[in-house]
Design a protein around this motif. Structure first.
Motif, PDB file in Angstrom:
ATOM      1  N   ASN A 186       0.777  -1.155  -0.020  1.00 38.13           N
ATOM      2  CA  ASN A 186      -0.047  -0.110  -0.077  1.00 38.13           C
ATOM      3  C   ASN A 186       0.802   1.126   0.100  1.00 38.13           C
ATOM      4  O   ASN A 186       2.007   1.279   0.770  1.00 38.13           O
ATOM      5  N   GLU A 187       0.636   2.146  -1.005  1.00 37.79           N
ATOM      6  CA  GLU A 187       1.323   3.332  -1.114  1.00 37.79           C
ATOM      7  C   GLU A 187       2.534   3.075  -2.044  1.00 37.79           C
ATOM      8  O   GLU A 187       3.410   4.285  -1.804  1.00 37.79           O
ATOM      9  N   ASN A 218      -3.569   1.725  -3.766  1.00 30.92           N
ATOM     10  CA  ASN A 218      -4.465   1.964  -2.669  1.00 30.92           C
ATOM     11  C   ASN A 218      -5.165   0.593  -2.536  1.00 30.92           C
ATOM     12  O   ASN A 218      -6.068   0.124  -2.768  1.00 30.92           O
ATOM     13  N   TYR A 252      -7.362  -0.520  -6.866  1.00 31.21           N
ATOM     14  CA  TYR A 252      -6.251  -0.600  -6.401  1.00 31.21           C
ATOM     15  C   TYR A 252      -5.172   0.338  -7.148  1.00 31.21           C
ATOM     16  O   TYR A 252      -4.180   0.594  -6.483  1.00 31.21           O
TER      17      TYR A 252
END
Length: 271
Positions: free
Chosen positions: A130-131, A209, A166
């Motif tokens: 994530n990120e 995401n 995502y």
């Protein structure tokens, strides 16, 4: 290990697709491995909590997790030591190094004289969490250790479910970096092969995401050719500013300096 395709995925049609692709030569092959083989790779992909992702320890004996984490590449994780590979991955990488497979991709791409990266510098198991992000860039032109010319990059994606929310698409940009020409979703068992040139701009520039604990799963390899007499070029990737992700002046200077550095990074694939 791989399927022999018919119809639109025959070798002849794949070669035509590769040659005519925009913004630079590439081909996307879906359902590349047998479903059973791809599923086993997915199941054996190291979890986000696995110690296999640890690449070293700092002076305080704190684990170093992110293989790449800088202004241009955020929170990227990788396993580059073959000793850490699950057996099914080691066997697959060994197969991708065989003359049988090299002849297959030579036929598809029309590029002869290909050889595997025996140092494994540009190969291994890759994860984005994530990120995570990777700004648009073109890869190194020459191998920093062998001096061989880098001709092809190959990526295999291993997520059985990938939601559009995502993000995480591989973006391919035009030569003057004015627009994204194509976005490739990292769909399960999808193989992407693209030609490496000074202007084969690509990346995953927007932060992922993902759901909690999620990981974008892939493996990556590169293939080399003997360097031509007049071939000179970068031994590091060149990151570029785009209309959607504009660099500050400081980042532009840093990118330019970084692309001219020929020293070897410490954490690399090991046989």
């Amino acid at each position: 290990m791989i399927k022999e395709f018919e119809g639109k995925n025959s070798r002849k049609n794949l070669k035509e697709s590769f040659q005519n692709a925009k913004p630079f030569k590439h081909v996307v092959i879906d359902n590349f491995l047998t479903t059973e083989h791809a599923e086993e790779l997915h199941q054996k992909f190291p979890s986000i909590k696995s110690e296999k992702w640890i690449i070293d320890y700092d002076d305080n004996k704190t684990p170093i997790l992110y293989a790449k984490d800088n202004p241009f590449e955020g929170m990227l994780i990788s396993i580059s030591d073959k000793k850490k590979f699950p057996t099914v991955y080691k066997d697959l990488f060994d197969y991708f190094d065989t003359q049988e497979f090299i002849e297959y991709i030579q036929e598809i791409t029309g590029i002869t004289g290909l050889m595997p990266d025996t140092t494994g510098r540009h190969a291994g198991i890759r994860g984005m969490i994530n990120e995570s992000f990777q700004h648009i860039h073109s890869d190194a032109v020459l191998h920093p250790e062998t001096g061989l010319e880098k001709r092809l990059t190959m990526i295999l994606y291993l997520n059985p479910v990938w939601k559009s929310s995502y993000g995480g698409e591989l973006e391919l940009w035009d030569d003057d970096i004015s627009k994204c020409v194509k976005k490739i979703t990292p769909s399960f068992n999808r193989l992407v092969i693209f030609e490496c040139t000074k202007t084969s701009y690509h990346g995953v520039p927007n932060k992922l995401n993902l759901d909690e604990g999620g990981i974008r799963k892939s493996i990556i390899l590169s293939y080399m050719c003997a360097k031509g007499k007049d071939n000179i070029g970068r031994k590091r990737a060149k990151f570029v500013s785009t209309p959607e992700n504009k660099f500050t002046e400081e980042m532009k200077i840093l990118s330019d300096k970084r692309s001219k550095v020929n020293t070897n990074a410490k954490y690399r694939f090991k046989k």
